[in-house]
Every structure is written in C-alpha cells, then in structure tokens.
Scaffold this active site. Structure first.
Site, PDB file in Angstrom:
ATOM      1  N   ARG B  45      -0.232  11.043 -11.429  1.00 45.87           N
ATOM      2  CA  ARG B  45      -0.653  12.378 -11.001  1.00 45.87           C
ATOM      3  C   ARG B  45      -0.995  12.312  -9.526  1.00 45.87           C
ATOM      4  NH1 ARG B  45      -4.890  12.819 -15.734  1.00 45.87           N
ATOM      5  NH2 ARG B  45      -5.015  10.675 -15.022  1.00 45.87           N
ATOM      6  N   ASP B  47      -1.814  13.078  -5.680  1.00 46.08           N
ATOM      7  CA  ASP B  47      -2.716  14.060  -5.062  1.00 46.08           C
ATOM      8  C   ASP B  47      -1.960  15.041  -4.175  1.00 46.08           C
ATOM      9  OD1 ASP B  47      -5.168  13.284  -6.072  1.00 46.08           O
ATOM     10  OD2 ASP B  47      -5.439  11.739  -4.526  1.00 46.08           O
ATOM     11  N   TYR B 106       3.695   2.012  -4.726  1.00 47.67           N
ATOM     12  CA  TYR B 106       3.399   3.004  -3.687  1.00 47.67           C
ATOM     13  C   TYR B 106       3.712   2.419  -2.312  1.00 47.67           C
ATOM     14  CZ  TYR B 106       0.848   6.369  -6.630  1.00 47.67           C
ATOM     15  OH  TYR B 106       0.513   7.327  -7.546  1.00 47.67           O
ATOM     16  N   ARG B 193      -5.198   4.931  -0.666  1.00 45.19           N
ATOM     17  CA  ARG B 193      -5.643   5.497   0.613  1.00 45.19           C
ATOM     18  C   ARG B 193      -6.965   4.877   1.072  1.00 45.19           C
ATOM     19  NH1 ARG B 193      -5.739  11.564  -0.832  1.00 45.19           N
ATOM     20  NH2 ARG B 193      -6.743  11.659   1.203  1.00 45.19           N
TER      21      ARG B 193
END
Lengths: 245, 245
Positions: B45, B47, B106, B193
């Site tokens: 999910r 952001d 990622y 992040r």
C-alpha cells in the site's frame, strides 16, 4: 544561461499570445527581477511538448551587482518548477544565443515495450517492436555530412534554405531505452522528428519483411517531403546541448 | 497483474473516500469490465506520491473467456494514463497479492545537483552535495538481516510487530543518479524513507566534519524513533518488484 525544462505543459519555447510558453515565463521572471521588460535570444525554438536539458538563453542586464553564480538561484525563485536555470555566466555583448551557436544536440528517447511506462510517458515514444539497430544506423549514417534536408523539412519553416551539416546521427541502447542522438549546425522545422519517424517506419516495415525501394539515401537525395514517413511525436524529443565558439 | 503507476497525482495506493487513489481507479476499471464491484488485494500500500514499476494486484473474475495475454490491454482501456497493467496471469484461488508476497523491492532515486532537473522533478530527490558511497554503504550494511526496525517506523503503522528481514540495502551510482535499493520480507510504514533520510543526514554531517555518536548501528539497536533523522520525501520512492514463491 543554460536552461532545462519539461515541455509537457508548454505551447513550445517561443512567445505566443495567450499561450504558456518557456520564453514567456523566462521573460516574466526577468521582468520581475528588473522591474521592466527584458528581451532574450535563445539557441533553439523548441516545439510544443519538446523538452530541453541544454537550452541557452541570453539577455542584457543592468543588474551587474549580481555575481554569475547567483543568477541561477535568483531567477529560479521567479520561475515555475518545470523550468530551471542550471548555470549562468557573463558573455560579451556581441554574443547571441541563436546566431552564435555552432552546433545543436538533440536526443529522441524510444521505449520498446508492449505497454506504456506511466513514469516515462511524458518523455519516451513507445513502440511495440525491437529496433534493428545495425540496419537503422546504416541508414542514419547517410545523414552525416552537408546535405539538402528538404525531404525532412515541414512546410512553413524559416527562410534560410534547407542545407545543413549533420555531425553525428545514431541510435544506441541506453538502459532499457533506445536513444537517437543527432547533432547539426542547425535543424529545419520538425527535422529530427521527421527523420526519426521515417527511420522507425522503415524499421517496422523491415520486421514485416517489406522491401524498401527507394533506399533511405534515395529519399534524402530526392529532396521531396512526400518521401518522408510520419513525424514522430514531440514529447520524446529533447534539446540536450548547444556548442558555442 | 503487475502494475506500474506514476504516484504524483494519487493520494496513495489504498482507497480513501473522496480521494483519487490507485486502488480506486483500478477497481473502477474492473467494475466497468465486470458490470459490478470487484475487490482486489495488493502487494504494497504505497503512500501518496510513491511510484511503482512492479506493484502486484490480484482479484477474482468470472470473465474466464479473456485469455491471460489480453487482460493488460483490456484493463488499460479503462485506466488513466498514469496507471498501466504491464502483465497479467491466472493464479490459484488461494493466492493473495499481499500475504503470498515473500520479498518486496524498493528503489529511492537521488540526484546530486545544485539545481533541480525539471524532467525528473517528480521522480528524484535532489541533494546539493556528493554522497560518500563507501561510508554510507558501510552504515546501510548494518540493516541487512533480521532486526527490530522500530527506530525507522512511523507512528500509526500496522499492528504486526516491528521485526523484519532485510535482504539487501545499498547505494549505487547509476548514470548521473545515486539509487538506494532495498529488499525485505516486509516494510514498516515510512521505513524506507526514514532510513534514507537518516543515512543522508549522517552523510551530510560527515561532509561538515561532524562526528557521529551514536553510530548508525547504535540507532538501529536502540529501537527508538527519536534517533532517526527526517523522513526523505515520498516522490523519489518506487516499488520496483515483489517476489512470490
């Protein structure tokens, strides 16, 4: 100054009444800094949708107290996020961004894929087949040198003839893309896109085993617009640099 | 199906009332094809602002007459241009895009430059210094393995603990960018992040010759959110792939 811009949301470089153009936002930023209108010259008047990572723009200023290295940040404070000054320097008053330019470099980005890539949809032209790089480069090589490029000139271009000198023109694989890079002393209106469109159409026909008569060299020599293929889309083209003496 | 999307104009992946979300447009496209609502499961999910080149989404369909290789084009006809189905295949009914996922990959794109690049402003995080790759990777290497990542978990994350296994985590120069690539069996909310922001802040401090106590390994072991640096911006993060058995 050297400018980079995302051409997606601009109606091209050159000022047009009622349209958002790169020249328009740059001259607005200069006017805000100077408190009055400032004229500019630019190396290339890129079309609607065409990008730049190396456009060059010159202007006269009386703000001589701002040092060279501060001009970028100062102007960027007045520019929208899709245009950035990358660097700036003082040049002699006889410098003209357009007429002093010796060579212009363009790149055209191609993605060979079955589906679009949403992250690159503004910057690459997708084709659903694999380019035969060797065969296409054999054709592209005939562009190098001084030729009359009337075959690849759109109607309505500027007046100073159709003879130009191309210094290099080739397709290369770069990551998962194919990039066509071309450099010339100048380009006719839609010339790069017309060349790319014609070469891609011939490549696709090769894949379908269609035999081409005339050759690409014949098309160039014919100086007849009717011999060119479709014009490739604007959004994959980028002005990447300009050489000055 | 494997999805790619440009997260810029989405309020994240997951459906939220009144917001444009990736799940929302995908389920609208499925509803248009099926003539009624179709629920989906997704691997991650992402952001608001986060992109994907390898998100995986699964759903149940009774349109079994559409062959695997036609699903992409069929759904893309109902999707906006910033979301594309890249591929689709039939899977067993017990497959769940989220719970069957073993590893998620990622990437975080960084541009070291004095001015923004307008053509990449939606996809890269610009920093005005050069990363010390060797020193930063020595710190990133401490992430590999099974750890409690509470230091890098934003408040409000899901309930299933803060222990995860990281398989790789490193910074590499790729063209003119630096790309941080990380793979784990799962990620806490804002974990990538938060890691990138902390490592970049430590790197910047190194350039300013500030001495760091505690070490990055100390921060990880402390399991204390207060030890993490700022969270790096969302727009440079991309879910690039998911591994299933």
């Amino acid at each position: 100054m050297r400018l980079a811009y995302d051409g997606t949301d601009f109606a091209g470089y050159q000022v047009q009444p009622g349209e958002r153009t790169v020249q328009g936002v740059v001259e607005s930023a200069l006017a805000a800094m100077h408190g009055g209108p400032i004229g500019t010259s630019a190396a290339g008047r890129t079309d609607s949708g065409v990008h730049a990572t190396g456009q060059y723009v010159a202007f006269m200023t009386d703000l001589a107290s701002i040092p060279e290295e501060r001009w970028g940040a100062a102007l960027n404070g007045h520019l929208p996020r899709d245009v950035r000054v990358q660097a700036a320097r003082f040049v002699p008053p006889e410098f003209h961004a357009r007429f002093s330019a010796r060579r212009r470099h363009y790149r055209y980005r191609i993605l060979e894929a079955e589906a679009d890539d949403p992250l690159r949809r503004r910057y690459v032209h997708r084709i659903p087949w694999q380019i035969d790089i060797a065969a296409t480069n054999a054709e592209a090589a005939t562009l190098v040198g001084t030729h009359d490029f009337a075959t690849f000139a759109a109607a309505g271009g500027e007046g100073n003839g159709t003879v130009r000198t191309v210094y290099y023109a080739d397709f290369r694989r770069l990551g998962d893309e194919v990039v066509f890079a071309i450099c010339a002393n100048g380009f006719l209106w839609h010339m790069v896109r017309s060349i790319v469109g014609t070469l891609l159409q011939r490549d696709r026909d090769r894949h379908r085993s269609r035999i081409h008569k005339p050759t690409f060299a014949d098309l160039l020599e014919a100086r007849d617009r009717a011999g060119a293929g479709t014009t490739a889309p604007a959004h994959a083209l980028c002005l990447t640099g300009v050489d000055y003496d």
